[in-house]
Design a protein around this motif. Sequence first.
Motif, PDB file in Angstrom:
ATOM      1  N   THR A 160       0.815  -1.220   0.000  1.00 52.28           N
ATOM      2  CA  THR A 160       0.000   0.000   0.000  1.00 52.28           C
ATOM      3  C   THR A 160       0.850   1.272   0.000  1.00 52.28           C
ATOM      4  O   THR A 160       0.298   2.373   0.033  1.00 52.28           O
ATOM      5  N   LEU A 161       2.173   1.121  -0.036  1.00 55.38           N
ATOM      6  CA  LEU A 161       3.058   2.266   0.143  1.00 55.38           C
ATOM      7  C   LEU A 161       2.825   3.367  -0.883  1.00 55.38           C
ATOM      8  O   LEU A 161       3.002   4.546  -0.590  1.00 55.38           O
ATOM      9  N   THR A 313      -0.425   9.745   7.744  1.00 53.82           N
ATOM     10  CA  THR A 313      -1.773   9.377   8.181  1.00 53.82           C
ATOM     11  C   THR A 313      -2.187   7.991   7.694  1.00 53.82           C
ATOM     12  O   THR A 313      -3.373   7.681   7.646  1.00 53.82           O
ATOM     13  N   GLY A 314      -1.213   7.169   7.319  1.00 57.74           N
ATOM     14  CA  GLY A 314      -1.521   5.813   6.888  1.00 57.74           C
ATOM     15  C   GLY A 314      -1.612   5.676   5.381  1.00 57.74           C
ATOM     16  O   GLY A 314      -1.358   6.616   4.627  1.00 57.74           O
ATOM     17  N   PHE A 315      -1.985   4.485   4.960  1.00 62.33           N
ATOM     18  CA  PHE A 315      -2.024   4.137   3.546  1.00 62.33           C
ATOM     19  C   PHE A 315      -3.306   3.382   3.227  1.00 62.33           C
ATOM     20  O   PHE A 315      -4.016   2.942   4.128  1.00 62.33           O
ATOM     21  N   ARG A 316      -3.544   3.215   1.957  1.00 62.86           N
ATOM     22  CA  ARG A 316      -4.720   2.460   1.504  1.00 62.86           C
ATOM     23  C   ARG A 316      -4.341   1.643   0.275  1.00 62.86           C
ATOM     24  O   ARG A 316      -3.431   2.019  -0.476  1.00 62.86           O
ATOM     25  N   PRO A 317      -5.018   0.523   0.027  1.00 70.11           N
ATOM     26  CA  PRO A 317      -4.642  -0.325  -1.108  1.00 70.11           C
ATOM     27  C   PRO A 317      -5.138   0.237  -2.438  1.00 70.11           C
ATOM     28  O   PRO A 317      -6.161   0.913  -2.503  1.00 70.11           O
ATOM     29  N   ASP A 318      -4.394  -0.081  -3.483  1.00 70.48           N
ATOM     30  CA  ASP A 318      -4.823   0.246  -4.838  1.00 70.48           C
ATOM     31  C   ASP A 318      -5.611  -0.945  -5.372  1.00 70.48           C
ATOM     32  O   ASP A 318      -5.048  -2.014  -5.634  1.00 70.48           O
ATOM     33  N   LEU A 319      -6.902  -0.776  -5.504  1.00 67.88           N
ATOM     34  CA  LEU A 319      -7.776  -1.840  -6.000  1.00 67.88           C
ATOM     35  C   LEU A 319      -8.175  -1.634  -7.455  1.00 67.88           C
ATOM     36  O   LEU A 319      -8.924  -2.433  -8.017  1.00 67.88           O
ATOM     37  N   LYS A 374      -0.885  -5.630   1.442  1.00 66.98           N
ATOM     38  CA  LYS A 374      -2.105  -5.488   0.641  1.00 66.98           C
ATOM     39  C   LYS A 374      -3.261  -6.208   1.329  1.00 66.98           C
ATOM     40  O   LYS A 374      -4.411  -5.736   1.277  1.00 66.98           O
ATOM     41  N   SER A 375      -2.992  -7.316   2.003  1.00 69.14           N
ATOM     42  CA  SER A 375      -4.056  -8.063   2.659  1.00 69.14           C
ATOM     43  C   SER A 375      -4.634  -7.322   3.853  1.00 69.14           C
ATOM     44  O   SER A 375      -5.756  -7.596   4.276  1.00 69.14           O
ATOM     45  N   TYR A 376      -3.896  -6.382   4.424  1.00 67.18           N
ATOM     46  CA  TYR A 376      -4.379  -5.617   5.572  1.00 67.18           C
ATOM     47  C   TYR A 376      -5.221  -4.410   5.165  1.00 67.18           C
ATOM     48  O   TYR A 376      -5.798  -3.745   6.024  1.00 67.18           O
ATOM     49  N   GLY A 377      -5.288  -4.124   3.869  1.00 70.22           N
ATOM     50  CA  GLY A 377      -6.097  -2.996   3.414  1.00 70.22           C
ATOM     51  C   GLY A 377      -5.668  -1.704   4.075  1.00 70.22           C
ATOM     52  O   GLY A 377      -4.509  -1.309   4.010  1.00 70.22           O
ATOM     53  N   ARG A 378      -6.613  -1.059   4.764  1.00 76.72           N
ATOM     54  CA  ARG A 378      -6.306   0.193   5.461  1.00 76.72           C
ATOM     55  C   ARG A 378      -5.892  -0.028   6.915  1.00 76.72           C
ATOM     56  O   ARG A 378      -5.613   0.936   7.627  1.00 76.72           O
ATOM     57  N   ALA A 379      -5.859  -1.267   7.347  1.00 77.48           N
ATOM     58  CA  ALA A 379      -5.522  -1.547   8.743  1.00 77.48           C
ATOM     59  C   ALA A 379      -4.028  -1.357   8.974  1.00 77.48           C
ATOM     60  O   ALA A 379      -3.218  -1.553   8.082  1.00 77.48           O
ATOM     61  N   PRO A 380      -3.651  -0.997  10.203  1.00 77.17           N
ATOM     62  CA  PRO A 380      -2.242  -0.739  10.504  1.00 77.17           C
ATOM     63  C   PRO A 380      -1.531  -1.972  11.024  1.00 77.17           C
ATOM     64  O   PRO A 380      -2.112  -3.052  11.171  1.00 77.17           O
ATOM     65  N   SER A 381      -0.247  -1.782  11.308  1.00 77.13           N
ATOM     66  CA  SER A 381       0.560  -2.694  12.125  1.00 77.13           C
ATOM     67  C   SER A 381       0.852  -4.033  11.483  1.00 77.13           C
ATOM     68  O   SER A 381       0.846  -5.061  12.134  1.00 77.13           O
ATOM     69  N   PHE A 382       1.166  -4.029  10.213  1.00 79.68           N
ATOM     70  CA  PHE A 382       1.571  -5.246   9.538  1.00 79.68           C
ATOM     71  C   PHE A 382       3.059  -5.504   9.781  1.00 79.68           C
ATOM     72  O   PHE A 382       3.868  -4.589   9.762  1.00 79.68           O
TER      73      PHE A 382
END
Length: 459
Positions: A160-161, A313-319, A374-382
């Motif tokens: 998601t970077l 402020t975090g990241f989000r996946p490219d779908l 990518k499997s964590y979507g918008r969730a943190p702490s991978f």
Amino acid sequence: MAEFPELPVVVLGAGPVGLAAAAELVGRDQQVVVLEAGSRPAAGVRSWGHVRLFSPWSELTSPAGIALLGATGWQHPDPDGYPTGAEWVGDYLAPLAVALGDRVRPGHRVVGVSRRDRDLLVDSGRGDQPFVIHAVVGSTAGEQTIVRIPARAVIDATGTLGRPNPLGAEGFPVSGEAAAAERIRYAMPAPGTDADRYAGKATAVVGSGASALTALIALTSEPLHTQGSRVVWVLRRGAVGGSYGGGEADELPARGALGIRVREAVRAGLIEVVTGFRTVAVEQADDQHGSRVVLVGSDGRRIADLDQIVGVTGFRPDLSFLSEVRLELDNRLQAPVRLAPEIDPNLHSCGSVRPHGHRVLAQPEQGLYLAGMKSYGRAPSFLAMTGYEQVRSIAAVLSGDLSAADDVQLVLPDTGVCGGAGLFDEATSAGGCCAAPAEPQFVELGAPAATVVRDRAAH
């Protein structure tokens, strides 16, 4: 469902988890192709190579990767050491990519995944067709070609970077954010190259968790902190609370050290803390010091006289490139629905995530898996070790070893704190969920807080 044994498994992304997936498949004598958008493998990690990770070497190398490299005479780095991103690449990821050979194809930017001769709508014969990966090959400045690569299965480990969240609390860029792009960075300050940008300047860090703490440490340490420097920490929450992290309760000591050092810098007056601030606009203004930027909050407050902003402020996946395959994702986290309850930052810590593999990560489009960040979507702490176990299970099921695929084992270190991205002003307490932001999880172990310049004590 057709098997297509003559076709390879295509892994999207040559980062740590993508390369681990390829190593797992090679170890099981499976055909594999790894497509990487960057010009070199591990391009994402290279982009933050100056940052030191808070996971030790023992948790950053995959068993399959070690096995593949062992045949080349490669020596494992000190298991107790903490590498920088550049060291992770140079001492492990790049050699692993070399060992995988021409299976790894840099310069292939994936723009689509589909079933052959089928779009999203068509049911008829869907399961009897292989996947087709659509990738752009060539530089953005030169001629580009779209190639079609058939696959019997797809592992999306693109991370998601590349998609940082905007400054606004509502999920969209705020007014003036695009216009002020030259004044905003969505990445960690680099002590080795960013002195001209940050030293002696006023910088706001917007966000919480490990990425924000890492940025704050860099900005309050030499060489980025010099006479005249000003650092403002902007939090959406009503109080700092768990944003300092787990401290001594964190089972990853280097991660816990982040919050301890930032707390010391706040107490020393090196960091101004602004809480309960939700950005709705970025304004630009000129004064006697030149061009400045101003953050405007939804409650009318203004943080003025800033030279630049660091957005963490975090990241989000490219779908977008998965629009023609069938997905089943949580409507909040954009993660696989069976995984989402385990990684919801409002409920769990990264240490409380149960072991999971192919059954949790599989999508309705049989043979398609989301893995890694990518499997964590918008969730943190991978954590990397999570991804390594994910792809071990996926590779096992794709090779027909269902017993090994279902034997998923993983123990993750806890943060010792509660306070996820979904919180607003609620008080936080110990022992619940991670408060760290999404990828990458790291800490810069630079000059200790006691050695930073203290010329801005009034702030």
